[in-house]
Write a protein that holds these residues in place. Sequence first.
Motif, PDB file in Angstrom:
ATOM      1  N   GLU A  77       0.830  -1.213   0.000  1.00 24.24           N
ATOM      2  CA  GLU A  77       0.000   0.000   0.000  1.00 24.24           C
ATOM      3  C   GLU A  77       0.858   1.255   0.000  1.00 24.24           C
ATOM      4  O   GLU A  77       0.524   2.240  -0.656  1.00 24.24           O
ATOM      5  N   LEU A  78       1.975   1.238   0.744  1.00 25.27           N
ATOM      6  CA  LEU A  78       2.882   2.384   0.753  1.00 25.27           C
ATOM      7  C   LEU A  78       3.475   2.630  -0.633  1.00 25.27           C
ATOM      8  O   LEU A  78       3.576   3.773  -1.079  1.00 25.27           O
ATOM      9  N   VAL A  79       3.853   1.567  -1.304  1.00 25.84           N
ATOM     10  CA  VAL A  79       4.415   1.698  -2.658  1.00 25.84           C
ATOM     11  C   VAL A  79       3.354   2.236  -3.614  1.00 25.84           C
ATOM     12  O   VAL A  79       3.620   3.127  -4.431  1.00 25.84           O
ATOM     13  N   ARG A  80       2.131   1.729  -3.499  1.00 27.09           N
ATOM     14  CA  ARG A  80       1.039   2.198  -4.362  1.00 27.09           C
ATOM     15  C   ARG A  80       0.779   3.690  -4.142  1.00 27.09           C
ATOM     16  O   ARG A  80       0.635   4.458  -5.093  1.00 27.09           O
ATOM     17  N   LEU A  81       0.751   4.118  -2.882  1.00 29.27           N
ATOM     18  CA  LEU A  81       0.545   5.534  -2.572  1.00 29.27           C
ATOM     19  C   LEU A  81       1.689   6.393  -3.091  1.00 29.27           C
ATOM     20  O   LEU A  81       1.470   7.500  -3.586  1.00 29.27           O
ATOM     21  N   LYS A  82       2.906   5.891  -2.981  1.00 28.88           N
ATOM     22  CA  LYS A  82       4.068   6.645  -3.456  1.00 28.88           C
ATOM     23  C   LYS A  82       4.012   6.814  -4.976  1.00 28.88           C
ATOM     24  O   LYS A  82       4.315   7.894  -5.494  1.00 28.88           O
ATOM     25  N   ILE A  83       3.602   5.780  -5.687  1.00 28.51           N
ATOM     26  CA  ILE A  83       3.493   5.864  -7.148  1.00 28.51           C
ATOM     27  C   ILE A  83       2.399   6.855  -7.535  1.00 28.51           C
ATOM     28  O   ILE A  83       2.593   7.675  -8.443  1.00 28.51           O
ATOM     29  N   ILE A  84       1.267   6.839  -6.858  1.00 29.48           N
ATOM     30  CA  ILE A  84       0.199   7.810  -7.125  1.00 29.48           C
ATOM     31  C   ILE A  84       0.683   9.226  -6.831  1.00 29.48           C
ATOM     32  O   ILE A  84       0.428  10.160  -7.595  1.00 29.48           O
ATOM     33  N   PHE A  85       1.408   9.394  -5.736  1.00 30.84           N
ATOM     34  CA  PHE A  85       1.959  10.696  -5.359  1.00 30.84           C
ATOM     35  C   PHE A  85       2.887  11.224  -6.459  1.00 30.84           C
ATOM     36  O   PHE A  85       2.811  12.393  -6.841  1.00 30.84           O
ATOM     37  N   TYR A  86       3.747  10.374  -6.983  1.00 37.14           N
ATOM     38  CA  TYR A  86       4.676  10.831  -8.014  1.00 37.14           C
ATOM     39  C   TYR A  86       3.996  11.062  -9.360  1.00 37.14           C
ATOM     40  O   TYR A  86       4.418  11.920 -10.127  1.00 37.14           O
ATOM     41  N   LYS A  87       2.956  10.308  -9.659  1.00 38.53           N
ATOM     42  CA  LYS A  87       2.186  10.604 -10.875  1.00 38.53           C
ATOM     43  C   LYS A  87       1.562  11.988 -10.764  1.00 38.53           C
ATOM     44  O   LYS A  87       1.564  12.760 -11.725  1.00 38.53           O
TER      45      LYS A  87
ATOM     46  N   PHE B 157      16.463   9.964  -3.853  1.00 36.38           N
ATOM     47  CA  PHE B 157      16.334   9.925  -2.400  1.00 36.38           C
ATOM     48  C   PHE B 157      14.943   9.557  -1.897  1.00 36.38           C
ATOM     49  O   PHE B 157      14.776   9.302  -0.706  1.00 36.38           O
ATOM     50  N   ASP B 158      13.933   9.528  -2.766  1.00 37.72           N
ATOM     51  CA  ASP B 158      12.589   9.245  -2.275  1.00 37.72           C
ATOM     52  C   ASP B 158      11.938   8.066  -2.986  1.00 37.72           C
ATOM     53  O   ASP B 158      11.503   7.119  -2.342  1.00 37.72           O
ATOM     54  N   LEU B 159      11.866   8.094  -4.295  1.00 41.31           N
ATOM     55  CA  LEU B 159      11.135   7.052  -5.015  1.00 41.31           C
ATOM     56  C   LEU B 159      11.938   5.761  -5.141  1.00 41.31           C
ATOM     57  O   LEU B 159      11.405   4.675  -4.895  1.00 41.31           O
ATOM     58  N   LYS B 160      13.184   5.854  -5.495  1.00 39.94           N
ATOM     59  CA  LYS B 160      13.998   4.661  -5.718  1.00 39.94           C
ATOM     60  C   LYS B 160      14.114   3.779  -4.478  1.00 39.94           C
ATOM     61  O   LYS B 160      13.985   2.556  -4.593  1.00 39.94           O
ATOM     62  N   PRO B 161      14.344   4.340  -3.271  1.00 42.95           N
ATOM     63  CA  PRO B 161      14.412   3.453  -2.085  1.00 42.95           C
ATOM     64  C   PRO B 161      13.109   2.699  -1.817  1.00 42.95           C
ATOM     65  O   PRO B 161      13.145   1.527  -1.430  1.00 42.95           O
ATOM     66  N   ILE B 162      11.975   3.338  -2.044  1.00 43.72           N
ATOM     67  CA  ILE B 162      10.685   2.658  -1.830  1.00 43.72           C
ATOM     68  C   ILE B 162      10.491   1.556  -2.867  1.00 43.72           C
ATOM     69  O   ILE B 162      10.043   0.454  -2.535  1.00 43.72           O
ATOM     70  N   LEU B 163      10.834   1.829  -4.108  1.00 44.78           N
ATOM     71  CA  LEU B 163      10.698   0.805  -5.141  1.00 44.78           C
ATOM     72  C   LEU B 163      11.670  -0.344  -4.908  1.00 44.78           C
ATOM     73  O   LEU B 163      11.353  -1.499  -5.210  1.00 44.78           O
ATOM     74  N   ALA B 164      12.835  -0.061  -4.349  1.00 48.93           N
ATOM     75  CA  ALA B 164      13.792  -1.119  -4.033  1.00 48.93           C
ATOM     76  C   ALA B 164      13.257  -2.022  -2.918  1.00 48.93           C
ATOM     77  O   ALA B 164      13.489  -3.236  -2.937  1.00 48.93           O
ATOM     78  N   LEU B 165      12.534  -1.445  -1.962  1.00 50.36           N
ATOM     79  CA  LEU B 165      11.934  -2.249  -0.899  1.00 50.36           C
ATOM     80  C   LEU B 165      10.886  -3.197  -1.471  1.00 50.36           C
ATOM     81  O   LEU B 165      10.768  -4.329  -1.046  1.00 50.36           O
ATOM     82  N   ARG B 166      10.142  -2.729  -2.451  1.00 51.17           N
ATOM     83  CA  ARG B 166       9.108  -3.561  -3.055  1.00 51.17           C
ATOM     84  C   ARG B 166       9.746  -4.750  -3.752  1.00 51.17           C
ATOM     85  O   ARG B 166       9.234  -5.868  -3.694  1.00 51.17           O
ATOM     86  N   GLU B 167      10.884  -4.546  -4.416  1.00 51.04           N
ATOM     87  CA  GLU B 167      11.529  -5.628  -5.148  1.00 51.04           C
ATOM     88  C   GLU B 167      12.122  -6.667  -4.209  1.00 51.04           C
ATOM     89  O   GLU B 167      12.167  -7.846  -4.527  1.00 51.04           O
ATOM     90  N   LYS B 168      12.574  -6.250  -3.010  1.00 47.89           N
ATOM     91  CA  LYS B 168      13.149  -7.181  -2.052  1.00 47.89           C
ATOM     92  C   LYS B 168      12.096  -8.121  -1.485  1.00 47.89           C
ATOM     93  O   LYS B 168      12.335  -9.298  -1.293  1.00 47.89           O
ATOM     94  N   ASP B 169      10.946  -7.567  -1.151  1.00 45.53           N
ATOM     95  CA  ASP B 169       9.914  -8.380  -0.470  1.00 45.53           C
ATOM     96  C   ASP B 169       8.951  -9.007  -1.431  1.00 45.53           C
ATOM     97  O   ASP B 169       8.763  -8.819  -2.502  1.00 45.53           O
TER      98      ASP B 169
END
Length: 148
Positions: free
Chosen positions: A83-93, A136-148
């Motif tokens: 959900e955090l990743v989804r919100l972050k993607i919507i925020f950046y769009k 500093f903001d989007l890439k770390p969140i997307l990296a967390l999604r790929e790990k889990d």
Amino acid sequence: MKNIQLNKLITKERRGYLFAAVCSAAAALMMFYKLFLNDLYVKIMGYPWMAIVLGLLIIGNMIHGFFAFRSFQSTNEKCTLAELVRLKIIFYKSLVVNFLLPYLFLIILFIAIKEYALAVIALLLFILMSMVCYVFDLKPILALREKD
């Protein structure tokens, strides 16, 4: 992801969304205030493209602030990483559509009116904003999604 780490991430994201909402609202209000200060709106009436670009920047900042505040409200202690990743993607769009595109139009306007120094400064700021937001903001969140 451990529960403690996820709670820290949620707190960080909430703080970031709230800061973005306040900054967007403040920027829109300052641009609106400057437009009416010393009757600046009368002066740009002869330049319709300038008025359109400034209007898009003001409206875009307000809409992006709304999306940032909605993201702030949507994050709570029960959020999952997905959900955090989804919100972050919507925020950046929202950031791209409502702020960065009008900012690009401003750069094009500077080039069209032959203000090349302003266009170069604005373009450098645009590149800096884009790179810092991504790295500093989007890439770390997307990296967390790929790990889990």
